[in-house]
Design a protein around this motif. Sequence first.
Motif, PDB file in Angstrom:
ATOM      1  N   UNK A 218       0.424   2.257   8.691  1.00 54.52           N
ATOM      2  CA  UNK A 218      -0.472   2.687   7.325  1.00 54.52           C
ATOM      3  C   UNK A 218      -0.852   1.383   6.802  1.00 54.52           C
ATOM      4  N   UNK A 219      -1.827   1.527   5.969  1.00 59.66           N
ATOM      5  CA  UNK A 219      -2.442   0.440   5.339  1.00 59.66           C
ATOM      6  C   UNK A 219      -1.431  -0.177   4.675  1.00 59.66           C
ATOM      7  N   UNK A 220      -0.533   0.186   3.735  1.00 58.33           N
ATOM      8  CA  UNK A 220       0.448  -0.239   2.970  1.00 58.33           C
ATOM      9  C   UNK A 220       1.248  -1.398   3.810  1.00 58.33           C
ATOM     10  N   UNK A 241      -1.611  -7.112  14.420  1.00 62.92           N
ATOM     11  CA  UNK A 241      -1.191  -5.928  13.677  1.00 62.92           C
ATOM     12  C   UNK A 241      -1.270  -4.704  14.604  1.00 62.92           C
ATOM     13  N   UNK A 242      -0.284  -3.683  14.265  1.00 66.13           N
ATOM     14  CA  UNK A 242       0.011  -2.552  15.347  1.00 66.13           C
ATOM     15  C   UNK A 242      -1.214  -1.812  15.479  1.00 66.13           C
ATOM     16  N   UNK A 243      -1.753  -1.705  14.483  1.00 61.93           N
ATOM     17  CA  UNK A 243      -3.375  -0.938  14.699  1.00 61.93           C
ATOM     18  C   UNK A 243      -4.284  -1.340  13.788  1.00 61.93           C
ATOM     19  N   UNK A 244      -5.422  -0.574  13.591  1.00 65.45           N
ATOM     20  CA  UNK A 244      -6.464  -1.323  12.872  1.00 65.45           C
ATOM     21  C   UNK A 244      -6.310  -0.790  11.299  1.00 65.45           C
ATOM     22  N   UNK A 245      -5.663   0.145  10.938  1.00 63.10           N
ATOM     23  CA  UNK A 245      -5.396   0.831   9.612  1.00 63.10           C
ATOM     24  C   UNK A 245      -4.230  -0.433   9.044  1.00 63.10           C
ATOM     25  N   UNK A 246      -3.419  -0.989   9.749  1.00 62.72           N
ATOM     26  CA  UNK A 246      -2.488  -2.018   9.311  1.00 62.72           C
ATOM     27  C   UNK A 246      -3.162  -3.385   9.160  1.00 62.72           C
ATOM     28  N   UNK A 247      -4.250  -3.595  10.091  1.00 65.45           N
ATOM     29  CA  UNK A 247      -5.019  -4.740  10.154  1.00 65.45           C
ATOM     30  C   UNK A 247      -5.805  -5.001   8.764  1.00 65.45           C
ATOM     31  N   UNK A 248      -6.441  -3.667   8.587  1.00 69.33           N
ATOM     32  CA  UNK A 248      -7.313  -3.559   7.307  1.00 69.33           C
ATOM     33  C   UNK A 248      -6.607  -3.886   6.025  1.00 69.33           C
ATOM     34  N   UNK A 249      -5.405  -3.468   5.968  1.00 72.86           N
ATOM     35  CA  UNK A 249      -4.238  -3.763   4.997  1.00 72.86           C
ATOM     36  C   UNK A 249      -3.951  -5.060   4.764  1.00 72.86           C
TER      37      UNK A 249
END
Length: 332
Positions: A218-220, A241-249
Amino acid sequence: MAITSHDVARLAGVSQPTVSRALRDDRRVSAATREKVRKAAQALNYVPSEAGRTLSTRSTRRIGVIVTDLTNPFYPHVIAPLHDELQALGYRMMLLTERSDEAVAEEKLLDQSLDGVVLATATTDSALPAQLDRRGMPYVFLNRETGRRGDYASVVDNEGGGRLVARTLAELGHRRIAGIFGAANTTTGRDRELGFRLALADAGIGLPEDRVARGAFEYETGYEALPRLLDAAETPTAVFCGNDVVAIGALNAALAAGVRVPDDLTVIGFDDLPMASWEVFRLTTVRHDLRELSRQAARLLVRRIDGDADPDGERLVLPTEFVPRATHARHP
């Protein structure tokens, strides 16, 4: 008065059971007879009863898809192609959403209203696959799996993708490297971290626990973890980061902290969601074919329903590739 299959049978000059078999495209009925029945049905505007078909074939032509995290932007990009592929194969998709696999009520899955199930958010400790096995319900894993032998799964080469990132960072001269990984009870989180660690070790680079965070995809997770990692004894110059959403966070947390990406910090994601390429992010990441991931899951499940899948299990693995954009740089 409603048109019935008996009316079609009289017009086509065949028996009513032959009509039912012909409209199911049963190969025991000759091609000529199937065509004759179809023309009679069209002439009468006859629509087969789904309830009657279910009773005669014990097939509902419905597939359940379990997703426990609808807020994650990843899932719409796999659910849409899954729906389209199942539709092309003659099945309807039903989306089942709960907070966990265990919260999925058994009656939704096991009351013979579904022909099969796609597990899209499985964890390694989930009891649901064993439940489905006991009931004889065909299922496949999509994206995540349990890691058991004999499973049917459509997945990504997560370990290989993690290795790609580590090798790239090592080649760019980074030595103080951090990771914000997925949950340990997901194969995507576990295997991406494993590949990353192994390739770092090959390059003689350590990954101490004070430069590691784990959490939901998740983003958070990225936003909250990055400030702690930046406070480590040795500030990292790169984070995977484990995925793109985590990376954007993590990108937003870096911006909030006044950390320049990529001048001060390299940030790399995983999945290559469409949003990763937006000009506002231009995220460096690891790509795999999201659409094919779903399509091959649909085809595998239908083969399993039809009894055509390998009885010892099938694990279909998609390759990964590194996608360089604007969030990585060589360490001076």
